[in-house]
Design an enzyme around this catalytic site. Structure first.
Site, PDB file in Angstrom:
ATOM      1  N   PRO A 205       0.818  -1.225   0.000  1.00 31.21           N
ATOM      2  CA  PRO A 205       0.000   0.000   0.000  1.00 31.21           C
ATOM      3  C   PRO A 205       0.847   1.267   0.000  1.00 31.21           C
ATOM      4  O   PRO A 205       2.074   1.195   0.089  1.00 31.21           O
ATOM      5  CB  PRO A 205      -0.774  -0.115   1.322  1.00 31.21           C
ATOM      6  CG  PRO A 205       0.092  -0.946   2.204  1.00 31.21           C
ATOM      7  CD  PRO A 205       0.838  -1.890   1.309  1.00 31.21           C
ATOM      8  N   THR A 206       0.170   2.407  -0.094  1.00 32.20           N
ATOM      9  CA  THR A 206       0.888   3.678  -0.007  1.00 32.20           C
ATOM     10  C   THR A 206       1.316   3.899   1.441  1.00 32.20           C
ATOM     11  O   THR A 206       0.553   3.640   2.372  1.00 32.20           O
ATOM     12  CB  THR A 206      -0.053   4.821  -0.463  1.00 32.20           C
ATOM     13  OG1 THR A 206      -0.513   4.518  -1.777  1.00 32.20           O
ATOM     14  CG2 THR A 206       0.663   6.154  -0.463  1.00 32.20           C
TER      15      THR A 206
ATOM     16  N   CYS B 233      -5.283  -0.144  -6.835  1.00 32.94           N
ATOM     17  CA  CYS B 233      -3.973   0.011  -7.459  1.00 32.94           C
ATOM     18  C   CYS B 233      -3.709   1.291  -8.241  1.00 32.94           C
ATOM     19  O   CYS B 233      -2.605   1.822  -8.166  1.00 32.94           O
ATOM     20  CB  CYS B 233      -3.698  -1.196  -8.350  1.00 32.94           C
ATOM     21  SG  CYS B 233      -3.484  -2.677  -7.335  1.00 32.94           S
ATOM     22  N   PHE B 234      -4.673   1.775  -9.028  1.00 37.07           N
ATOM     23  CA  PHE B 234      -4.343   2.898  -9.911  1.00 37.07           C
ATOM     24  C   PHE B 234      -3.730   4.064  -9.133  1.00 37.07           C
ATOM     25  O   PHE B 234      -2.655   4.559  -9.464  1.00 37.07           O
ATOM     26  CB  PHE B 234      -5.580   3.366 -10.682  1.00 37.07           C
ATOM     27  CG  PHE B 234      -5.904   2.536 -11.891  1.00 37.07           C
ATOM     28  CD1 PHE B 234      -5.024   1.565 -12.346  1.00 37.07           C
ATOM     29  CD2 PHE B 234      -7.090   2.728 -12.596  1.00 37.07           C
ATOM     30  CE1 PHE B 234      -5.315   0.794 -13.463  1.00 37.07           C
ATOM     31  CE2 PHE B 234      -7.387   1.970 -13.704  1.00 37.07           C
ATOM     32  CZ  PHE B 234      -6.508   0.996 -14.144  1.00 37.07           C
TER      33      PHE B 234
ATOM     34  N   LEU C 188      -3.307   3.280 -18.256  1.00 43.82           N
ATOM     35  CA  LEU C 188      -4.741   2.951 -18.182  1.00 43.82           C
ATOM     36  C   LEU C 188      -5.497   4.036 -17.415  1.00 43.82           C
ATOM     37  O   LEU C 188      -6.548   4.515 -17.862  1.00 43.82           O
ATOM     38  CB  LEU C 188      -4.938   1.588 -17.506  1.00 43.82           C
ATOM     39  CG  LEU C 188      -4.494   0.376 -18.330  1.00 43.82           C
ATOM     40  CD1 LEU C 188      -4.479  -0.887 -17.479  1.00 43.82           C
ATOM     41  CD2 LEU C 188      -5.408   0.182 -19.547  1.00 43.82           C
TER      42      LEU C 188
HETATM   43  P1  NAD Z   1      -4.396  -8.260  -0.682  1.00 49.67           P
HETATM   44  O1  NAD Z   1      -4.327  -7.271   0.424  1.00 49.67           O
HETATM   45  O2  NAD Z   1      -5.715  -8.765  -1.142  1.00 49.67           O
HETATM   46  O3  NAD Z   1      -3.529  -9.567  -0.278  1.00 49.67           O
HETATM   47  C1  NAD Z   1      -2.272  -9.525   0.302  1.00 49.67           C
HETATM   48  C2  NAD Z   1      -2.179 -10.648   1.335  1.00 49.67           C
HETATM   49  O4  NAD Z   1      -0.823 -10.734   1.795  1.00 49.67           O
HETATM   50  C3  NAD Z   1      -3.036 -10.416   2.584  1.00 49.67           C
HETATM   51  O5  NAD Z   1      -3.944 -11.492   2.738  1.00 49.67           O
HETATM   52  C4  NAD Z   1      -2.010 -10.352   3.743  1.00 49.67           C
HETATM   53  O6  NAD Z   1      -2.486 -10.946   4.935  1.00 49.67           O
HETATM   54  C5  NAD Z   1      -0.857 -11.147   3.165  1.00 49.67           C
HETATM   55  N1  NAD Z   1       0.437 -10.861   3.780  1.00 49.67           N
HETATM   56  C6  NAD Z   1       1.018  -9.660   4.015  1.00 49.67           C
HETATM   57  N2  NAD Z   1       2.235  -9.813   4.548  1.00 49.67           N
HETATM   58  C7  NAD Z   1       2.444 -11.154   4.669  1.00 49.67           C
HETATM   59  C8  NAD Z   1       3.523 -11.949   5.133  1.00 49.67           C
HETATM   60  N3  NAD Z   1       4.661 -11.388   5.583  1.00 49.67           N
HETATM   61  N4  NAD Z   1       3.397 -13.297   5.123  1.00 49.67           N
HETATM   62  C9  NAD Z   1       2.257 -13.876   4.650  1.00 49.67           C
HETATM   63  N5  NAD Z   1       1.207 -13.177   4.182  1.00 49.67           N
HETATM   64  C10 NAD Z   1       1.292 -11.826   4.183  1.00 49.67           C
HETATM   65  O7  NAD Z   1      -3.583  -7.621  -1.887  1.00 49.67           O
HETATM   66  P2  NAD Z   1      -3.797  -7.912  -3.465  1.00 49.67           P
HETATM   67  O8  NAD Z   1      -4.925  -7.101  -3.988  1.00 49.67           O
HETATM   68  O9  NAD Z   1      -3.775  -9.388  -3.691  1.00 49.67           O
HETATM   69  O10 NAD Z   1      -2.472  -7.253  -4.046  1.00 49.67           O
HETATM   70  C11 NAD Z   1      -1.201  -7.848  -3.841  1.00 49.67           C
HETATM   71  C12 NAD Z   1      -0.197  -7.148  -4.747  1.00 49.67           C
HETATM   72  O11 NAD Z   1      -0.553  -7.360  -6.120  1.00 49.67           O
HETATM   73  C13 NAD Z   1      -0.108  -5.631  -4.563  1.00 49.67           C
HETATM   74  O12 NAD Z   1       1.225  -5.231  -4.730  1.00 49.67           O
HETATM   75  C14 NAD Z   1      -0.942  -5.088  -5.709  1.00 49.67           C
HETATM   76  O13 NAD Z   1      -0.501  -3.823  -6.122  1.00 49.67           O
HETATM   77  C15 NAD Z   1      -0.688  -6.100  -6.802  1.00 49.67           C
HETATM   78  N6  NAD Z   1      -1.767  -6.243  -7.801  1.00 49.67           N
HETATM   79  C16 NAD Z   1      -3.080  -6.269  -7.389  1.00 49.67           C
HETATM   80  C17 NAD Z   1      -4.084  -6.461  -8.343  1.00 49.67           C
HETATM   81  C18 NAD Z   1      -5.538  -6.495  -7.946  1.00 49.67           C
HETATM   82  O14 NAD Z   1      -6.379  -6.552  -8.827  1.00 49.67           O
HETATM   83  N7  NAD Z   1      -5.906  -6.482  -6.679  1.00 49.67           N
HETATM   84  C19 NAD Z   1      -3.754  -6.665  -9.678  1.00 49.67           C
HETATM   85  C20 NAD Z   1      -2.406  -6.658 -10.053  1.00 49.67           C
HETATM   86  C21 NAD Z   1      -1.419  -6.457  -9.092  1.00 49.67           C
HETATM   87  C1  UGA Z   2      -6.435  -2.486 -12.969  1.00 49.17           C
HETATM   88  C2  UGA Z   2      -5.830  -2.837 -14.332  1.00 49.17           C
HETATM   89  O1  UGA Z   2      -6.867  -2.862 -15.313  1.00 49.17           O
HETATM   90  C3  UGA Z   2      -5.130  -4.199 -14.283  1.00 49.17           C
HETATM   91  O2  UGA Z   2      -4.496  -4.468 -15.524  1.00 49.17           O
HETATM   92  C4  UGA Z   2      -4.101  -4.189 -13.159  1.00 49.17           C
HETATM   93  O3  UGA Z   2      -3.486  -5.451 -13.038  1.00 49.17           O
HETATM   94  C5  UGA Z   2      -4.773  -3.827 -11.856  1.00 49.17           C
HETATM   95  O4  UGA Z   2      -5.426  -2.528 -11.989  1.00 49.17           O
HETATM   96  C6  UGA Z   2      -3.817  -3.695 -10.711  1.00 49.17           C
HETATM   97  O5  UGA Z   2      -2.634  -3.479 -10.892  1.00 49.17           O
HETATM   98  O6  UGA Z   2      -4.356  -3.767  -9.598  1.00 49.17           O
HETATM   99  P1  UGA Z   2      -8.656  -3.155 -11.665  1.00 49.17           P
HETATM  100  O7  UGA Z   2      -8.326  -1.971 -10.816  1.00 49.17           O
HETATM  101  O8  UGA Z   2      -8.969  -4.421 -11.004  1.00 49.17           O
HETATM  102  O9  UGA Z   2      -7.450  -3.441 -12.692  1.00 49.17           O
HETATM  103  O10 UGA Z   2      -9.922  -2.801 -12.582  1.00 49.17           O
HETATM  104  P2  UGA Z   2     -10.117  -1.887 -13.890  1.00 49.17           P
HETATM  105  O11 UGA Z   2     -11.013  -2.599 -14.813  1.00 49.17           O
HETATM  106  O12 UGA Z   2      -8.836  -1.403 -14.421  1.00 49.17           O
HETATM  107  O13 UGA Z   2     -10.943  -0.648 -13.308  1.00 49.17           O
HETATM  108  C7  UGA Z   2     -10.329   0.298 -12.444  1.00 49.17           C
HETATM  109  C8  UGA Z   2     -11.291   1.440 -12.206  1.00 49.17           C
HETATM  110  O14 UGA Z   2     -11.437   2.238 -13.384  1.00 49.17           O
HETATM  111  C9  UGA Z   2     -12.706   1.007 -11.833  1.00 49.17           C
HETATM  112  O15 UGA Z   2     -13.217   1.852 -10.835  1.00 49.17           O
HETATM  113  C10 UGA Z   2     -13.473   1.154 -13.130  1.00 49.17           C
HETATM  114  O16 UGA Z   2     -14.843   1.356 -12.939  1.00 49.17           O
HETATM  115  C11 UGA Z   2     -12.803   2.400 -13.693  1.00 49.17           C
HETATM  116  N1  UGA Z   2     -12.934   2.521 -15.164  1.00 49.17           N
HETATM  117  C12 UGA Z   2     -12.432   1.573 -15.984  1.00 49.17           C
HETATM  118  C13 UGA Z   2     -13.553   3.653 -15.699  1.00 49.17           C
HETATM  119  O17 UGA Z   2     -14.004   4.549 -14.959  1.00 49.17           O
HETATM  120  N2  UGA Z   2     -13.656   3.761 -17.063  1.00 49.17           N
HETATM  121  C14 UGA Z   2     -13.150   2.814 -17.906  1.00 49.17           C
HETATM  122  O18 UGA Z   2     -13.272   2.986 -19.142  1.00 49.17           O
HETATM  123  C15 UGA Z   2     -12.532   1.692 -17.358  1.00 49.17           C
END
Ligand code: NAD
Ligand code: UGA
Length: 460
Positions: A89-90, A272-273, A223
Site C-alpha cells: 500500500p501507499t 492500485c491505480f 490505463l
Molecule cells: P491483498 O491485500 O488482497 O492480499 C495480500 C495478502 O498478503 C493479505 O492477505 C495479507 O495478509 C498477506 N500478507 C502480508 N504480509 C504477509 C507476510 N509477511 N506473510 C504472509 N502473508 C502476508 O492484496 P492484493 O490485492 O492481492 O495485491 C497484492 C499485490 O498485487 C499488490 O502489490 C498489488 O498492487 C498487486 N496487484 C493487485 C491487483 C488487484 O487486482 N488487486 C492486480 C495486479 C497487481
Molecule cells: C487495474 C488494471 O486494469 C489491471 O491491468 C491491473 O493489473 C490492476 O489494476 C492492478 O494493478 O491492480 P482493476 O483496478 O482491477 O485493474 O480494474 P479496472 O477494470 O482497471 O478498473 C479500475 C477502475 O477504473 C474502476 O473503478 C473502473 O470502474 C474504472 N474505469 C475503468 C472507468 O471509470 N472507465 C473505464 O473505461 C474503465
C-alpha cells in the site's frame, strides 16, 4: 514434482495460484498467509474473494495440487519457486508518506524466506513494487542466506478484478524480468516453463528486471490516464452540451487510440491505480524528474476533481441542499463483478453527501454490510460527527429507493440497467433525481417516466 509457494492469499495470490494449479497438475502449489481467517475462507465453501469462475477452478484442484495454509515457514522452506504477492500500500507515515510504496510486508516476507531456506530458490516479485526493489530484496536475501542461492525475478500481474479468471487464462502478455547472468536466465526459463503450460510462447515476454518493474507501473499509469482524459472531456461536454459517449466513440475509432477503457465515470477506484501512480510520482521526484512527476500527478488530481464535481452536481441540482433528504446509493464496489471496495469512488461521494447532511440508503449486491460500515467509519466509537445515524445499509434495491429524493448509481452492476424504474419512480419523492455515475441507464427512457436524469458528460 516442482513445488511453488505463494506468500499472500489475497485478490492476486489466490486466483493466480488457483490457475497455476488448475493448468499444471504436475506442479504442487501452496498459498500461505499470516491471516488465519483468510486461509480458513480459502479452505471453505465461501471463498474470501468474489470473482466470476473462481469457485469452480478452486474446487477442482483444492486438496489435489492446490493447498491453502497458515504454515508459512514450512511451505516456504519446501518450495522451489516462491511468489511474493503481499500488499504494497501507499506509505502512511515517514519519508515519502502519501506517495511511496510501503514495503514493510515485502521486507518481512523476504526476511522470512532468508531465515527458513535451506535449498536454492527462485523468488518472484508478483506484488507491484517500485523499480529496483529486486535489488533491495536481493541484498536482504544474500546477507542472511547461509550459503543458499537465490534468483530474483519480476513477474508483475496484469489481471483486473471481476475478469481475473479470463485475464489469467488468456493474458495479453506474461512479463518475466530477470538478471542477464546464466543463473538469472536459467531462473527465467524455469518460470517460462510454468506459464508455457497454457500461455502461447509469443505472449511470454522476457526482459531485464528494471524494465519489468517499470512496465507494471507504466501500464497502470497509462490505463488510469485514459480514464482521466475521458473524464476531463466529460466536464467539457457537460459545459458545452456535447455527449462524451459520442466523443469517446469518435476518438476510439482511430485504431491508434482504440475504443477500450474510454468510459467516462464518476472516477476510477480500486486498490492500485492511485497507489501505483503516486508511487511512480515519488520515484520520479526521487530521481529529480519534477516535470515528469507533475505530469502523472495530474492524472490523480483529475480523478479527485471528477469525484468532487459529481457531489457538487448532485447538491446544486437538488436546489443546493441535500440536508435531511434520503439519497439511494446503488452500488458500493469500485466496479461491477467484485465485492472489493478499496478506493471506491462511492466512499468519497457518500462522505461528500453526508457532509451536506443527506441521509443515505446504500445497496450493493456483493459488498457486505460490515465492509460498508468499516469504509464509512460507522463503528468508530470516537466518531464525533455522529453520521452513522444518517446511514442505512439495505439488501433490497427497492427498499433503498423507497421515499428517496435522489438515486446515485455508483457501480455499473448489470442489474441496475433492468430495474423496475416505473415502480421506483412511484415510490420516490418528486421531483425524482437520478445521478448516473457510470452511464449505465437509458436516460431518455427514464426521462419519459418522469425522472430528472444527470449522466456523466451528457446534456441534461
Ligand atoms: P491483498 O491485500 O488482497 O492480499 C495480500 C495478502 O498478503 C493479505 O492477505 C495479507 O495478509 C498477506 N500478507 C502480508 N504480509 C504477509 C507476510 N509477511 N506473510 C504472509 N502473508 C502476508 O492484496 P492484493 O490485492 O492481492 O495485491 C497484492 C499485490 O498485487 C499488490 O502489490 C498489488 O498492487 C498487486 N496487484 C493487485 C491487483 C488487484 O487486482 N488487486 C492486480 C495486479 C497487481
Ligand atoms: C487495474 C488494471 O486494469 C489491471 O491491468 C491491473 O493489473 C490492476 O489494476 C492492478 O494493478 O491492480 P482493476 O483496478 O482491477 O485493474 O480494474 P479496472 O477494470 O482497471 O478498473 C479500475 C477502475 O477504473 C474502476 O473503478 C473502473 O470502474 C474504472 N474505469 C475503468 C472507468 O471509470 N472507465 C473505464 O473505461 C474503465
Amino acid at each position: 514434482m516442482l513445488k511453488i509457494c505463494c506468500i499472500g492469499a489475497g485478490y492476486v495470490g489466490g486466483p493466480t495460484m488457483a490457475i497455476v494449479a488448475y493448468k499444471c497438475p504436475d506442479i504442487q502449489v501452496a498459498v500461505v498467509d499470516i491471516s488465519s481467517s483468510r486461509i480458513a475462507a480459502w479452505n471453505s465453501s465461501s471463498l474470501p474473494v468474489f470473482e466470476p469462475g473462481l469457485d469452480d477452478i478452486v474446487m477442482s484442484c483444492r486438496g489435489r495440487n492446490l493447498f491453502f495454509s497458515t504454515d508459512v515457514e514450512k511451505h516456504v522452506a519446501d518450495a522451489d519457486i516462491i511468489f511474493v504477492s503481499v500488499n504494497t500500500p501507499t506509505k502512511r507515515q515517514g519519508l515519502g508518506a502519501g506517495k511511496a510504496a510501503d514495503l514493510t510486508y515485502w521486507e518481512s516476507a523476504a526476511r522470512l524466506i532468508a531465515d527458513v531456506s535451506t535449498s536454492d530458490k527462485i523468488v518472484v516479485e508478483k506484488s507491484t513494487v517500485p523499480v529496483k526493489t529486486a535489488e533491495a530484496i536481493e541484498r536482504i536475501l544474500t546477507h542472511n542466506s547461509n550459503g543458499v542461492r537465490f534468483q530474483i525475478l519480476s513477474n508483475p500481474e496484469f489481471l483486473a478484478e471481476g475478469t481475473a479468471i479470463n485475464d489469467l487464462l488468456h493474458p495479453d502478455r506474461v512479463l518475466i524480468g530477470g538478471r542477464s547472468t546464466p543463473e538469472g536466465q536459467a531462473a527465467v526459463n524455469t518460470l517460462v516453463s510454468v506459464y508455457a503450460h497454457w500461455v502461447p510462447a509469443d505472449r511470454i515476454i522476457s526482459m531485464g528486471l528494471w524494465s519489468a518493474e517499470i512496465s507494471k507501473l507504466a501500464a497502470n499509469a497509462f490505463l488510469a490516464q485514459r480514464i482521466s482524459s475521458i473524464n476531463a472531456m466529460s466536464a467539457l461536454c457537460e459545459a458545452t452540451s456535447a455527449d462524451v459517449t459520442q466523443v469517446a466513440y469518435a476518438v476510439g475509432k482511430d485504431s491508434r487510440v482504440g475504443h477500450r477503457f474510454l468510459n467516462a465515470s464518476v472516477g476510477y477506484g480500486g486498490s492500485c491505480f492511485q497507489k501505483d501512480i503516486l508511487n511512480l510520482v515519488y520515484i520520479c521526484e526521487c530521481n529529480g524528474l519534477t516535470e515528469v512527476a507533475n505530469y502523472w500527478k495530474q492524472v490523480v488530481q483529475l480523478n479527485d476533481y471528477q469525484k468532487s464535481r459529481f457531489v457538487k452536481r448532485i447538491v446544486s441540482s437538488m436546489f443546493n441542499t441535500v440536508a435531511q433528504k434520503k439519497m439511494a446509493i446503488l452500488g458500493f464496489a469500485f466496479k461491477k463483478d467484485t465485492g472489493d471496495t478499496r478506493e471506491t469512488p462511492a466512499i468519497d461521494v457518500c462522505q461528500g453527501l453526508l457532509r451536506d447532511n443527506a441521509h443515505l440508503s446504500i445497496y450493493d449486491p456483493q459488498v457486505t454490510e460490515e465492509q460498508i460500515r468499516h469504509d464509512l467509519d460507522m463503528d468508530n466509537p470516537d466518531e464525533t460527527h455522529g453520521r452513522s445515524k444518517q446511514i442505512n445499509i439495505v439488501s433490497d434495491v427497492y427498499e433503498a429507493t423507497e421515499g428517496a429524493h435522489g438515486v446515485c448509481i455508483m457501480t455499473e452492476w448489470d442489474e441496475f440497467k433492468t430495474l423496475d424504474y416505473e415502480r421506483i419512480f412511484k415510490h420516490m419523492q418528486h421531483p425524482s433525481f437520478i445521478f448516473d455515475g457510470r452511464n449505465v441507464i437509458d436516460a431518455d427512457r427514464l426521462r419519459k417516466i418522469g425522472f430528472i436524469v444527470y449522466s456523466i458528460g451528457k446534456p441534461l
